[in-house]
Design a protein around this motif. Structure first.
Motif, PDB file in Angstrom:
ATOM      1  N   HIS A  55     -12.476  -0.701  12.228  1.00  0.00           N
ATOM      2  CA  HIS A  55     -12.554   0.065  13.488  1.00  0.00           C
ATOM      3  C   HIS A  55     -11.989   1.463  13.236  1.00  0.00           C
ATOM      4  O   HIS A  55     -10.854   1.590  12.762  1.00  0.00           O
ATOM      5  CB  HIS A  55     -11.774  -0.616  14.618  1.00  0.00           C
ATOM      6  N   ILE A  56     -12.759   2.492  13.562  1.00  0.00           N
ATOM      7  CA  ILE A  56     -12.285   3.867  13.353  1.00  0.00           C
ATOM      8  C   ILE A  56     -12.310   4.661  14.655  1.00  0.00           C
ATOM      9  O   ILE A  56     -13.077   4.360  15.576  1.00  0.00           O
ATOM     10  CB  ILE A  56     -13.102   4.618  12.270  1.00  0.00           C
ATOM     11  N   GLY A  57     -11.464   5.692  14.678  1.00  0.00           N
ATOM     12  CA  GLY A  57     -11.398   6.572  15.844  1.00  0.00           C
ATOM     13  C   GLY A  57     -11.973   7.931  15.516  1.00  0.00           C
ATOM     14  O   GLY A  57     -12.505   8.164  14.430  1.00  0.00           O
ATOM     15  N   GLN A  58     -11.822   8.835  16.479  1.00  0.00           N
ATOM     16  CA  GLN A  58     -12.434  10.157  16.360  1.00  0.00           C
ATOM     17  C   GLN A  58     -11.788  11.005  15.264  1.00  0.00           C
ATOM     18  O   GLN A  58     -12.385  11.959  14.792  1.00  0.00           O
ATOM     19  CB  GLN A  58     -12.353  10.880  17.707  1.00  0.00           C
ATOM     20  N   ASP A 116     -10.547   9.676  12.405  1.00  0.00           N
ATOM     21  CA  ASP A 116     -10.528   8.907  11.153  1.00  0.00           C
ATOM     22  C   ASP A 116     -11.673   9.361  10.238  1.00  0.00           C
ATOM     23  O   ASP A 116     -12.283  10.393  10.463  1.00  0.00           O
ATOM     24  CB  ASP A 116     -10.590   7.408  11.478  1.00  0.00           C
ATOM     25  N   LEU A 117     -11.963   8.582   9.220  1.00  0.00           N
ATOM     26  CA  LEU A 117     -13.019   8.956   8.262  1.00  0.00           C
ATOM     27  C   LEU A 117     -14.380   9.036   8.959  1.00  0.00           C
ATOM     28  O   LEU A 117     -14.602   8.359   9.970  1.00  0.00           O
ATOM     29  CB  LEU A 117     -13.089   7.891   7.148  1.00  0.00           C
ATOM     30  N   PRO A 118     -15.310   9.839   8.404  1.00  0.00           N
ATOM     31  CA  PRO A 118     -16.643   9.933   9.020  1.00  0.00           C
ATOM     32  C   PRO A 118     -17.349   8.573   9.058  1.00  0.00           C
ATOM     33  O   PRO A 118     -17.216   7.756   8.142  1.00  0.00           O
ATOM     34  CB  PRO A 118     -17.392  10.912   8.109  1.00  0.00           C
ATOM     35  N   ARG A 120      -8.275   1.858   8.316  1.00  0.00           N
ATOM     36  CA  ARG A 120      -8.086   1.857   6.868  1.00  0.00           C
ATOM     37  C   ARG A 120      -9.253   1.235   6.091  1.00  0.00           C
ATOM     38  O   ARG A 120      -9.255   0.039   5.771  1.00  0.00           O
ATOM     39  CB  ARG A 120      -6.777   1.122   6.535  1.00  0.00           C
ATOM     40  N   LEU A 121     -10.219   2.095   5.740  1.00  0.00           N
ATOM     41  CA  LEU A 121     -11.337   1.651   4.884  1.00  0.00           C
ATOM     42  C   LEU A 121     -10.819   1.100   3.560  1.00  0.00           C
ATOM     43  O   LEU A 121     -11.309   0.095   3.053  1.00  0.00           O
ATOM     44  CB  LEU A 121     -12.276   2.841   4.632  1.00  0.00           C
ATOM     45  N   ASP A 122      -9.786   1.750   3.015  1.00  0.00           N
ATOM     46  CA  ASP A 122      -9.238   1.316   1.719  1.00  0.00           C
ATOM     47  C   ASP A 122      -8.704  -0.113   1.795  1.00  0.00           C
ATOM     48  O   ASP A 122      -8.897  -0.920   0.874  1.00  0.00           O
ATOM     49  CB  ASP A 122      -8.148   2.289   1.229  1.00  0.00           C
ATOM     50  N   VAL A 123      -8.080  -0.427   2.914  1.00  0.00           N
ATOM     51  CA  VAL A 123      -7.511  -1.775   3.080  1.00  0.00           C
ATOM     52  C   VAL A 123      -8.634  -2.815   3.177  1.00  0.00           C
ATOM     53  O   VAL A 123      -8.560  -3.897   2.568  1.00  0.00           O
ATOM     54  CB  VAL A 123      -6.583  -1.821   4.322  1.00  0.00           C
ATOM     55  N   LEU A 174     -18.822  -2.248  12.105  1.00  0.00           N
ATOM     56  CA  LEU A 174     -18.126  -0.961  12.205  1.00  0.00           C
ATOM     57  C   LEU A 174     -18.012  -0.581  13.682  1.00  0.00           C
ATOM     58  O   LEU A 174     -19.022  -0.333  14.355  1.00  0.00           O
ATOM     59  CB  LEU A 174     -18.877   0.123  11.410  1.00  0.00           C
ATOM     60  N   GLY A 175     -16.768  -0.570  14.172  1.00  0.00           N
ATOM     61  CA  GLY A 175     -16.503  -0.169  15.558  1.00  0.00           C
ATOM     62  C   GLY A 175     -15.964   1.246  15.582  1.00  0.00           C
ATOM     63  O   GLY A 175     -15.263   1.666  14.660  1.00  0.00           O
ATOM     64  N   VAL A 176     -16.286   1.979  16.638  1.00  0.00           N
ATOM     65  CA  VAL A 176     -15.849   3.374  16.766  1.00  0.00           C
ATOM     66  C   VAL A 176     -15.268   3.587  18.166  1.00  0.00           C
ATOM     67  O   VAL A 176     -15.855   3.152  19.168  1.00  0.00           O
ATOM     68  CB  VAL A 176     -17.034   4.345  16.535  1.00  0.00           C
TER      69      VAL A 176
END
Ligand SMILES: Cc1ncc(COP(=O)(O)OP(=O)(O)O)c(N)n1
Ligand SMILES: Cc1nc(C(=O)O)sc1CCOP(=O)(O)O
Ligand SMILES: [Mg+2]
Length: 231
Positions: free
Chosen positions: A97-100, A102-104, A79-82, A118-120
């Motif tokens: 932290h984002i997954g495959q 999630d947002l670019p 959640r970038l917004d959060v 930023l974790g992926v």
């Protein structure tokens, strides 16, 4: 990555209200901090944005109350917004932290700024090729898993075509740690007994949910994991 960005992925707790057996999220985080956790991710698939901000606030407060702001990093899952709203409210949150799905990555980096972490999540299929080919300019670390099938996230590692669960093998993690240009943290069903094998692969750390959040004594469980990792 800016030279000032430093973080320790070695003992990484992921936590949300659905993981704590009805105990307050903040109290489990406080226990994990006492036990030596180095990185915290707020992750919930049931909480709304307002509650996620509140959990992030609680986690940041627990870190500050322990005087550990320089040592323990705090990120939010998905959640970038959060993250942006929490920051706006003056909460010290270190990143996302984002997954495959999630947002670019470049979009997140643009809004987070250069200093955020930023974790992926690395792709499950053809993991090594993915890590070799991915442009990591905007990424600080990879998350990879599952090490074992896990009830916490039953779909982790599931092959979309066959439905089979593919777990990460030790030999694969050794190669991954060697060829990844950025640190890798590994989780999914990870328990105390996995520490020696996981550490020997050369990855930067382990991530866990239930090994800590469902432990009868989360502080002791964290300390045991941290001690085993450091052995
Ligand atoms: C450290 C870390 N690694 C992997 C994941 C999994 O992220 P994702 O693929 O986005 O899946 P969800 O966690 O959103 O279900 C993670 N959260 N953290
Ligand atoms: C959030 C998550 N991601 C995974 C992945 O493999 O990408 S496994 C997982 C859940 C880990 O929970 P536990 O430690 O209770 O097994
Ligand atoms: Mg996600």
């Amino acid at each position: 990555m800016p030279a000032t960005k430093s973080f320790d992925l070695s003992a990484y707790l992921i936590i949300g209200p659905e993981n704590t057996l009805n105990r307050p999220v903040k109290s489990v985080i406080q226990a994990a901090i006492k036990g030596g956790i180095t990185f915290i991710q707020i992750r919930s698939k049931v909480a709304d944005a307002k509650d996620l901000i509140a959990y992030t606030r609680d986690a940041a407060a627990a870190i500050a109350e322990a005087g550990q702001q320089d040592r323990i990093k705090l990120v939010v899952d998905d959640r970038l917004d959060v993250v942006l709203a929490a920051r706006d409210l003056g909460i010290k949150v270190d990143g996302l932290h984002i997954g495959q799905s999630d947002l670019p990555i470049d979009f997140c980096r643009q809004y987070l700024g250069p200093d955020a972490i930023l974790g992926v999540s690395a792709r499950n299929a053809e993991l090594l090729a993915y890590v070799k080919e991915t442009d990591v300019t905007d990424i600080d670390y990879f998350g990879a898993g599952p090490f074992h099938p896990t009830q916490t996230k039953p779909e982790a590692g599931r092959d979309e075509k066959t439905g089979e669960i593919h777990t990460r093998q030790v030999a694969e993690l050794i190669e991954l740690a060697h060829l990844s240009p950025i640190p890798v943290v590994v989780g999914g069903g990870v328990k105390l007994a996995d520490m020696p094998q996981l550490k020997a692969t050369g990855v930067a750390g382990f991530f866990v949910i239930t090994a800590i959040t469902e432990a009868s004594d989360p502080e002791r469980a964290t300390r045991a994991l941290v001690t085993a990792w450091q052995a």
